[in-house]
Design a protein around this motif. Structure first.
Motif, PDB file in Angstrom:
ATOM      1  N   ILE B 117       0.815  -1.211   0.000  1.00 34.50           N
ATOM      2  CA  ILE B 117       0.000   0.000   0.000  1.00 34.50           C
ATOM      3  C   ILE B 117       0.850   1.263   0.000  1.00 34.50           C
ATOM      4  N   HIS B 118       2.161   1.100  -0.050  1.00 37.03           N
ATOM      5  CA  HIS B 118       3.042   2.262   0.084  1.00 37.03           C
ATOM      6  C   HIS B 118       3.452   2.821  -1.269  1.00 37.03           C
ATOM      7  N   CYS B 119       4.344   3.773  -1.215  1.00 39.45           N
ATOM      8  CA  CYS B 119       4.601   4.566  -2.414  1.00 39.45           C
ATOM      9  C   CYS B 119       5.529   3.901  -3.436  1.00 39.45           C
ATOM     10  N   SER B 120       5.050   3.846  -4.655  1.00 38.37           N
ATOM     11  CA  SER B 120       5.860   3.716  -5.863  1.00 38.37           C
ATOM     12  C   SER B 120       5.164   4.633  -6.849  1.00 38.37           C
ATOM     13  N   HIS B 121       5.774   4.860  -7.987  1.00 41.31           N
ATOM     14  CA  HIS B 121       5.101   5.702  -8.985  1.00 41.31           C
ATOM     15  C   HIS B 121       4.558   4.871 -10.149  1.00 41.31           C
ATOM     16  N   ASP B 122       4.372   3.578  -9.901  1.00 37.99           N
ATOM     17  CA  ASP B 122       3.888   2.678 -10.960  1.00 37.99           C
ATOM     18  C   ASP B 122       2.592   3.177 -11.575  1.00 37.99           C
ATOM     19  N   ASP B 123       1.700   3.683 -10.711  1.00 37.04           N
ATOM     20  CA  ASP B 123       0.355   4.040 -11.178  1.00 37.04           C
ATOM     21  C   ASP B 123       0.368   5.213 -12.154  1.00 37.04           C
ATOM     22  N   SER B 124       0.839   6.367 -11.698  1.00 35.34           N
ATOM     23  CA  SER B 124       0.771   7.524 -12.590  1.00 35.34           C
ATOM     24  C   SER B 124       1.786   7.432 -13.731  1.00 35.34           C
ATOM     25  N   MET B 125       2.938   6.818 -13.465  1.00 33.85           N
ATOM     26  CA  MET B 125       3.915   6.673 -14.543  1.00 33.85           C
ATOM     27  C   MET B 125       3.375   5.750 -15.634  1.00 33.85           C
ATOM     28  N   GLY B 126       2.662   4.734 -15.198  1.00 31.20           N
ATOM     29  CA  GLY B 126       2.057   3.841 -16.180  1.00 31.20           C
ATOM     30  C   GLY B 126       1.025   4.553 -17.038  1.00 31.20           C
ATOM     31  N   ALA B 127       0.427   5.589 -16.455  1.00 32.20           N
ATOM     32  CA  ALA B 127      -0.632   6.314 -17.172  1.00 32.20           C
ATOM     33  C   ALA B 127      -0.083   7.505 -17.952  1.00 32.20           C
ATOM     34  N   ARG B 128       1.252   7.568 -18.081  1.00 34.44           N
ATOM     35  CA  ARG B 128       1.829   8.779 -18.677  1.00 34.44           C
ATOM     36  C   ARG B 128       1.432   8.995 -20.124  1.00 34.44           C
ATOM     37  N   ASP B 129       1.094   7.942 -20.838  1.00 38.95           N
ATOM     38  CA  ASP B 129       0.742   8.096 -22.247  1.00 38.95           C
ATOM     39  C   ASP B 129      -0.759   8.135 -22.503  1.00 38.95           C
ATOM     40  N   ALA B 130      -1.525   8.361 -21.439  1.00 38.93           N
ATOM     41  CA  ALA B 130      -2.987   8.369 -21.593  1.00 38.93           C
ATOM     42  C   ALA B 130      -3.498   9.681 -22.177  1.00 38.93           C
ATOM     43  N   GLY B 131      -2.607  10.646 -22.333  1.00 37.66           N
ATOM     44  CA  GLY B 131      -3.029  11.913 -22.924  1.00 37.66           C
ATOM     45  C   GLY B 131      -3.462  12.951 -21.917  1.00 37.66           C
ATOM     46  N   TRP B 132      -3.162  12.708 -20.643  1.00 41.61           N
ATOM     47  CA  TRP B 132      -3.454  13.671 -19.581  1.00 41.61           C
ATOM     48  C   TRP B 132      -2.247  14.576 -19.360  1.00 41.61           C
ATOM     49  N   ILE B 133      -2.502  15.702 -18.748  1.00 44.11           N
ATOM     50  CA  ILE B 133      -1.428  16.510 -18.189  1.00 44.11           C
ATOM     51  C   ILE B 133      -1.116  15.894 -16.833  1.00 44.11           C
ATOM     52  N   GLN B 134       0.170  15.818 -16.491  1.00 43.58           N
ATOM     53  CA  GLN B 134       0.543  15.285 -15.173  1.00 43.58           C
ATOM     54  C   GLN B 134       1.410  16.276 -14.410  1.00 43.58           C
ATOM     55  N   LEU B 135       0.979  16.568 -13.189  1.00 46.36           N
ATOM     56  CA  LEU B 135       1.766  17.424 -12.291  1.00 46.36           C
ATOM     57  C   LEU B 135       2.184  16.589 -11.084  1.00 46.36           C
ATOM     58  N   TYR B 136       3.417  16.766 -10.641  1.00 43.59           N
ATOM     59  CA  TYR B 136       3.916  16.030  -9.472  1.00 43.59           C
ATOM     60  C   TYR B 136       4.216  17.001  -8.337  1.00 43.59           C
ATOM     61  N   ARG B 321      10.885   5.861  -9.109  1.00 42.74           N
ATOM     62  CA  ARG B 321      10.196   5.000  -8.155  1.00 42.74           C
ATOM     63  C   ARG B 321       9.332   3.980  -8.886  1.00 42.74           C
ATOM     64  N   THR B 322       9.793   3.602 -10.067  1.00 38.79           N
ATOM     65  CA  THR B 322       9.066   2.580 -10.818  1.00 38.79           C
ATOM     66  C   THR B 322      10.031   1.958 -11.808  1.00 38.79           C
ATOM     67  N   ASP B 323       9.790   0.710 -12.131  1.00 38.08           N
ATOM     68  CA  ASP B 323      10.615   0.023 -13.114  1.00 38.08           C
ATOM     69  C   ASP B 323       9.795  -0.158 -14.382  1.00 38.08           C
ATOM     70  N   SER B 324      10.320   0.321 -15.489  1.00 42.26           N
ATOM     71  CA  SER B 324       9.673   0.034 -16.771  1.00 42.26           C
ATOM     72  C   SER B 324      10.230  -1.311 -17.210  1.00 42.26           C
ATOM     73  N   PHE B 325       9.653  -2.358 -16.676  1.00 42.34           N
ATOM     74  CA  PHE B 325      10.213  -3.715 -16.806  1.00 42.34           C
ATOM     75  C   PHE B 325      10.623  -4.051 -18.235  1.00 42.34           C
ATOM     76  N   GLY B 326      11.875  -4.412 -18.362  1.00 38.11           N
ATOM     77  CA  GLY B 326      12.364  -4.830 -19.678  1.00 38.11           C
ATOM     78  C   GLY B 326      12.640  -3.692 -20.628  1.00 38.11           C
ATOM     79  N   GLY B 327      12.459  -2.468 -20.173  1.00 35.60           N
ATOM     80  CA  GLY B 327      12.697  -1.325 -21.046  1.00 35.60           C
ATOM     81  C   GLY B 327      14.155  -0.895 -21.014  1.00 35.60           C
ATOM     82  N   VAL B 328      14.467   0.155 -21.770  1.00 35.02           N
ATOM     83  CA  VAL B 328      15.828   0.705 -21.794  1.00 35.02           C
ATOM     84  C   VAL B 328      16.139   1.336 -20.440  1.00 35.02           C
ATOM     85  N   ILE B 355      16.637   2.843  -9.865  1.00 38.64           N
ATOM     86  CA  ILE B 355      15.299   2.566  -9.336  1.00 38.64           C
ATOM     87  C   ILE B 355      15.414   2.575  -7.814  1.00 38.64           C
ATOM     88  N   TYR B 356      14.549   3.337  -7.165  1.00 41.43           N
ATOM     89  CA  TYR B 356      14.677   3.501  -5.706  1.00 41.43           C
ATOM     90  C   TYR B 356      13.294   3.523  -5.071  1.00 41.43           C
TER      91      TYR B 356
END
Lengths: 308, 395, 98
Positions: B117-136, B321-328, B355-356
């Protein structure tokens, strides 16, 4: 007052021609009838389905009312948001007129993938009517089974084969499941019974809360039936008690027609190619099973209707 | 008049929502966002906030309801985290390409499995190409400020795009901080009224929204969306400037800390920027030219500006705070790499991706010091042996 | 060939701002049989009208005035539903295309 076709024909059509539903599409008939029944401003939300892709393809829309689609399984959730926006604007005084809300989905978008969104929206009490155009399979993607597909029917994912004679399960009784939500208005109908259908749409839109109409509608491509008989076949569904016309008004069941002569279910089965294998000798027990289920359900329904 | 308050990140976000006054708020509770959904419900129950609160049965429906509400012509907001964001995933590109002005608070939390239940950025980073604006947002103050600005950005008639505003789950969402709040009236005046492009509820002017587009039109619709997103950077800065005049707090596309003359830099998002800043200060005292770039606007990606800010460094580490598994590499790393490929500059720092902090793993001074030390080694060697590494994984 | 709009010209977010614009898309070419309406036999019960999937039966002043062949797809529901004692609609095969 009983609806009169001559009067209805004077109304403006709100579901326009030029849509690309199949020739002889039962759902197209019901779309027209629903929109002719509507009185006053209405907003429609629709699930992904045949009437979605066929009647709203940029730059063409068959809809003369505000209309929205966003996905397959979420039409009732989408209309929840629109209805909530309406309530907010009414409170602010930005909108002063009464607007009605209709969500529409096929049996996929209602019985199966869209069931959760529908159940939630009904429980939350949004004032909207959900209409299920139920042709008993996923027709838009090419006739795959759904929770509404009847026992024995051939679909592309419940095919009749050497070993398995079509769908092995009974359909679920969604109308009863919706009635169990204890909402003000629930009904079943078909577009063959146009007066029944239009009256039910008007009754449903008049209640203060959620309402639901399950409309059995023919798909001659999926049912493998004659396109010109698209309406007659629905008459058979009702005359065999396969699809009784009834309504549940504030929990009270009411049968909406007098059955003069209950036809055996084989009359409903015979004209449909999706049941062709059921006509074989070895599959007669399945036909008997279907008949037995229909008889049981009919008796149960009569008992519910007689309780009042 | 500014008010000083001690609030958790969730409290601060709920307070921002109260002041933003969405006409419709549809949310489903999920850890660590739950408090936000609860507080907004309490505001409504107490008559403090007039909003149509839709207690949906799922996140899929919260986003669907927000789409309906926003396109109906009203201000719509929601909040979620992790699996909740994943559950509404289907609707994210729909909300964007239908050009809604939804603002969604995302409390960053790890994806399952294993459940965490703790913090990683998997969720919003995964949604980065959904066409939304993202502010952190680094902290509660930034979350509060970003949410208010997000509404103005989302509703701008040249943008009309949904905005995700992210903060770190638990680390920020549940930690009490001291922050400054605007007056209700100031927020109201700053935001003005929302006018949607084609309001569904204008029944005398019926529109069809969400039609299908066949191959003859789909490309044009996507191009229109893409252009709106790409061109929103200017407006985001305009809104930031206006907000600075109102609040006295300045925001940019990213924050540069000791970067102008830096040799070694870390690029990071959200809460871990704090510990990094502390290490930068420490290293600077030791004579090491360390710097930090903290991204605030991740979508659209401010590529030119980031290249400009980083090009003179010797070595940089992108901490994610996220791994793009298998990516560059993970998302920010690959974006920065691509930005340098595209840039006219020949100057290019050596760059490594760490990755941290996965699943809420604490990131301490020593972790960040280790990163800066590794950058110095890389610089001495003049090359990178392994551009991608887990910073904190036990062997 | 209809002129296709460029990305700058299409309304924001795929909106179709012209309600009922489907009427610009003619579906009469789908038909392989045409319903022919006999005004003399017709009792104007309007069942054909209420069962037509296209709304292609034209009605004026309570009378069926004909069939709109721009949209009629030739399904034959109208001919089937015309009451047996009336049978004012007959389906006639369209000429086959080469």
């Amino acid at each position: 007052m009983a609806l009169n076709l001559k009067e209805i024909a004077k109304k403006e059509e709100l579901f326009m021609p030029g849509h690309r539903l199949c020739a002889g599409c039962g759902t197209a008939v019901l779309m027209r009838q629903v929109m002719l029944a509507v009185e006053g401003p209405v907003v429609v939300s629709m699930a992904t389905s045949c009437p979605f892709v066929s009647a709203a393809t940029y730059p063409y829309s068959a809809w003369k009312v505000p209309w929205i689609h966003s996905a397959f399984e979420n039409s009732p959730a989408t209309i929840s948001g629109v209805e909530a926006a309406y309530k907010a604007l009414r409170k602010k005084g930005s909108i002063n007129q009464e607007i009605k809300f209709i969500s529409m989905a096929g049996d996929g978008g209602t019985y199966d993938i869209g069931f959760q969104a529908l159940s939630g929206a009904l429980e939350r009490g949004h004032r909207f009517l959900h209409i299920c155009y139920n042709n008993e399979a996923y027709m838009n993607t090419g006739i795959q089974r759904s929770g509404a597909t009847p026992l024995g029917a051939h679909t592309t994912t419940s095919p009749a084969g050497k070993l398995i004679p079509g769908k092995r399960e009974f359909r679920k009784d969604l109308t009863a499941i919706i009635a169990a939500h204890d909402i003000p208005y629930v009904a079943q109908t078909t577009p063959f019974h146009w007066r029944d259908l239009m009256t039910k749409v008007q009754k449903a839109l008049a209640v203060d809360g959620p309402s639901f109409i399950n409309v059995l509608t023919s798909c001659h491509r999926g049912w493998r039936s004659d396109m010109k008989d698209a309406m007659q076949i629905l008459k058979l569904a009702v005359d065999t008690c396969y699809w009784p016309l009834y309504e549940v008004v504030n929990g009270k069941y009411k049968l909406n027609y007098k059955l003069r002569n209950k036809l055996p279910v084989i009359e409903w089965i015979r004209p449909q190619g999706r049941f062709a294998h059921l006509l074989k000798e070895e599959n007669q027990p399945i036909v008997a099973q279907i008949q037995q289920k229909i008889d049981e359900n009919w008796e149960k329904l009569l008992a519910k209707c007689a309780l009042d | 008049m500014a008010r000083l308050a001690a609030l958790t990140g969730n409290n601060a976000a709920a307070e921002a929502i109260r002041q933003i006054k969405p006409d419709v708020f549809a949310a489903y509770p999920i850890t660590p966002q739950t408090e936000m959904a609860e507080e907004v419900a309490q505001y409504v129950a107490d008559g403090i906030l007039e909003t149509e609160y839709i207690p949906v049965e799922s996140e899929h429906s919260s986003m669907s309801a927000c789409i309906g509400a926003s396109l109906a012509g009203v201000r719509a907001m929601t909040a979620t985290a992790s699996c909740g964001l994943a559950y509404m995933w289907e609707l994210l590109p729909i909300a964007a390409s239908m050009r809604t002005s939804i603002v969604m608070a995302v409390v960053n939390r790890a994806f399952n499995a294993p459940l965490n239940i703790h913090c990683s950025h998997d969720d919003s980073m995964g949604a980065r190409d959904a066409g939304w604006i993202q502010l952190y947002s680094e902290n509660a103050q930034e979350m509060y400020d970003n949410l208010i600005q997000a509404v103005k950005i989302a509703e701008d008639e040249k943008i009309r795009l949904p905005v995700m505003v992210c903060m770190d789950g638990f680390i920020i969402s549940h930690a009490v901080e001291r922050l400054l709040l605007l007056a209700d009236e100031e927020v109201k005046n700053f935001l003005g009224e929302f006018k949607s492009a084609h309001p569904l509820l204008e029944v005398n002017n019926p529109v069809t929204l969400g039609a299908c587009a066949l191959p003859d039109y789909y490309t044009e619709h996507k191009k229109q969306h893409s252009e709106a997103l790409r061109h929103s950077l200017g407006k985001i800065m305009e809104v930031a400037d206006e907000y600075a005049r109102l609040s006295g707090r300045s925001y940019s596309l990213f924050e540069s800390y000791q970067l102008a003359d830096a040799e070694y830099g870390i690029v990071i998002l959200n809460s871990a920027a704090g510990v990094t800043r502390t290490v930068v200060d420490k290293l600077r005292k030791e004579g090491i030219k360390a710097g930090l770039l903290k991204i605030r606007v991740y979508r659209p990606f401010p590529a030119t500006q980031i290249v400009q800010a980083l090009k003179n460094l010797k070595a940089i580490a992108v901490l994610e705070r996220t791994d793009s598994f298998g990516g560059v590499g993970s998302p920010v790393f690959t974006d920065i790499s691509a930005a340098f490929m595209e840039a006219p500059t020949k100057e290019r720092p050596l760059m490594i991706n760490y990755i941290y902090g996965l699943g809420g793993r604490d990131v301490g001074l020593e972790d960040i010091e280790k990163v800066y030390a590794s950058l110095q080694v890389i610089n001495q060697r003049g090359k990178i042996e392994k551009s991608f590494a887990y910073l904190q994984a036990r062997e | 060939m209809r002129k296709l709009q460029g990305w700058k010209d299409i309304p924001t977010g795929t909106a179709i701002v012209k309600a009922g614009s489907s009427v610009e898309y003619l579906t009469g070419g789908w038909r392989d049989a045409r319903p022919e309406h006999d005004k003399g036999k017709c009792t104007n019960c309007l069942l054909c009208w209420v069962y037509c999937p296209e709304g292609a039966i034209t009605v004026k002043d309570d009378q069926v005035t004909g069939i709109n062949y721009d949209y009629c797809k030739g399904c034959g529901i109208c001919a089937t539903e015309c009451p047996p004692k009336v049978k004012a609609i007959t389906m006639v095969e369209e000429p086959k295309l080469m």
